[in-house]
Motif scaffolding. Sequence first.
Motif, PDB file in Angstrom:
ATOM      1  N   SER A  83     -14.143  66.794  20.292  1.00 52.45           N
ATOM      2  CA  SER A  83     -15.244  67.049  19.877  1.00 52.45           C
ATOM      3  C   SER A  83     -15.259  66.279  17.995  1.00 52.45           C
ATOM      4  O   SER A  83     -16.810  66.799  17.778  1.00 52.45           O
ATOM      5  N   ILE A 142     -22.935  70.015  20.454  1.00 52.41           N
ATOM      6  CA  ILE A 142     -22.047  71.600  19.982  1.00 52.41           C
ATOM      7  C   ILE A 142     -21.370  72.043  21.317  1.00 52.41           C
ATOM      8  O   ILE A 142     -20.504  72.488  21.234  1.00 52.41           O
ATOM      9  N   ILE A 143     -22.031  72.013  22.392  1.00 49.57           N
ATOM     10  CA  ILE A 143     -21.516  72.426  23.938  1.00 49.57           C
ATOM     11  C   ILE A 143     -19.945  71.292  23.679  1.00 49.57           C
ATOM     12  O   ILE A 143     -18.744  72.053  23.568  1.00 49.57           O
ATOM     13  N   THR A 162     -17.947  70.203  21.343  1.00 47.36           N
ATOM     14  CA  THR A 162     -17.561  70.245  20.524  1.00 47.36           C
ATOM     15  C   THR A 162     -16.815  72.509  20.233  1.00 47.36           C
ATOM     16  O   THR A 162     -15.735  71.876  20.410  1.00 47.36           O
ATOM     17  N   ALA A 163     -18.045  72.869  21.173  1.00 47.01           N
ATOM     18  CA  ALA A 163     -16.851  74.608  21.137  1.00 47.01           C
ATOM     19  C   ALA A 163     -15.962  74.154  22.044  1.00 47.01           C
ATOM     20  O   ALA A 163     -15.077  75.438  22.296  1.00 47.01           O
ATOM     21  N   ILE A 164     -16.059  73.537  23.132  1.00 45.41           N
ATOM     22  CA  ILE A 164     -15.190  73.997  24.415  1.00 45.41           C
ATOM     23  C   ILE A 164     -14.155  72.657  24.150  1.00 45.41           C
ATOM     24  O   ILE A 164     -13.083  73.866  23.970  1.00 45.41           O
ATOM     25  N   GLU A 165     -13.627  72.295  23.109  1.00 45.12           N
ATOM     26  CA  GLU A 165     -12.543  71.637  23.036  1.00 45.12           C
ATOM     27  C   GLU A 165     -11.833  72.583  21.370  1.00 45.12           C
ATOM     28  O   GLU A 165     -10.756  72.791  21.158  1.00 45.12           O
ATOM     29  N   ILE A 166     -13.406  73.531  20.966  1.00 45.32           N
ATOM     30  CA  ILE A 166     -12.867  74.593  19.684  1.00 45.32           C
ATOM     31  C   ILE A 166     -11.921  76.011  20.557  1.00 45.32           C
ATOM     32  O   ILE A 166     -10.576  76.036  20.117  1.00 45.32           O
ATOM     33  N   ILE A 167     -12.184  75.816  21.577  1.00 40.18           N
ATOM     34  CA  ILE A 167     -11.991  76.796  22.168  1.00 40.18           C
ATOM     35  C   ILE A 167     -10.734  76.766  22.894  1.00 40.18           C
ATOM     36  O   ILE A 167      -9.982  78.222  23.213  1.00 40.18           O
TER      37      ILE A 167
END
Length: 263
Positions: free
Chosen positions: A104, A254-255, A257-262
């Motif tokens: 992220s 963005i991808i 960071t999004a994967i890590e948040i999910i």
Amino acid sequence: MNLALYLLAIVIGVITGGITSLIGASGVMIIVPILTMLFKVSVHTAIGTSLFVDVIASLTVSYSYYKNGNIELKSGIWIALTSIIGAQLGASFASKMGEGNLSSSFGIVLVLAGLSMVRKSYKEKKDSSDTLSKLVNFKKEWQKILSALVIGLGIGILSGIFGAGGGVMILLALIVLMSFPLHKAIGTSTLIMAITALSSTVGYGVRGNIDFVLGSLLSVGAVVGGIIGSRYANKVNEKTLQKVVGICFMAMGIIMTAIEIIK
């Protein structure tokens, strides 16, 4: 594995080669998730196979940039030297270390770098000098070399552990620290990435973590995508390429960071 999956592997390779040719980035963010989800390959084997493909794709792309005079190793060689050592260290520690928030954090860096490149592409030529490089102003040559050696070691370790980030980080280092023009930075970073990925590939191969059948199929596509993408990238002007690279950086960031948040 049926014919459809064979064809899918080649298509994925084409996309990977295209990405490498345009922004000098590893295709790991495409290859690893697809290999683990669709081909039921273990994560370590997926990373090892991705690194194997990176070697082929990067060599193909760097040769194309070389033919167009867009490779300069006089400064970049220092990054390459320690990245080899770092890649071996990363590969050996891969099974023992967790990613934490690195993905992220790196994603955020990519978004900011992408925004900066897109913004710079709209500036007038007289204002388009690299502001960041001015902030990192080395007065002596040994300072730049030492910095490059440290950067190379860090890049190699990250590449060995995660199979990702190496190409992009090398590209950023060449642009920010060494003030390379974008075309030359992409060409040089892909050649350095090929060297780093080869070192990591050996580490994974020794441990039996490479699927050479899938890797060969992906590589066939990567060669095709790399050749096509390189022809386009070497012909477009600097500002257009800056926009393309900037947008790709932001999307990748963005991808990630999004994967890590999910998670």
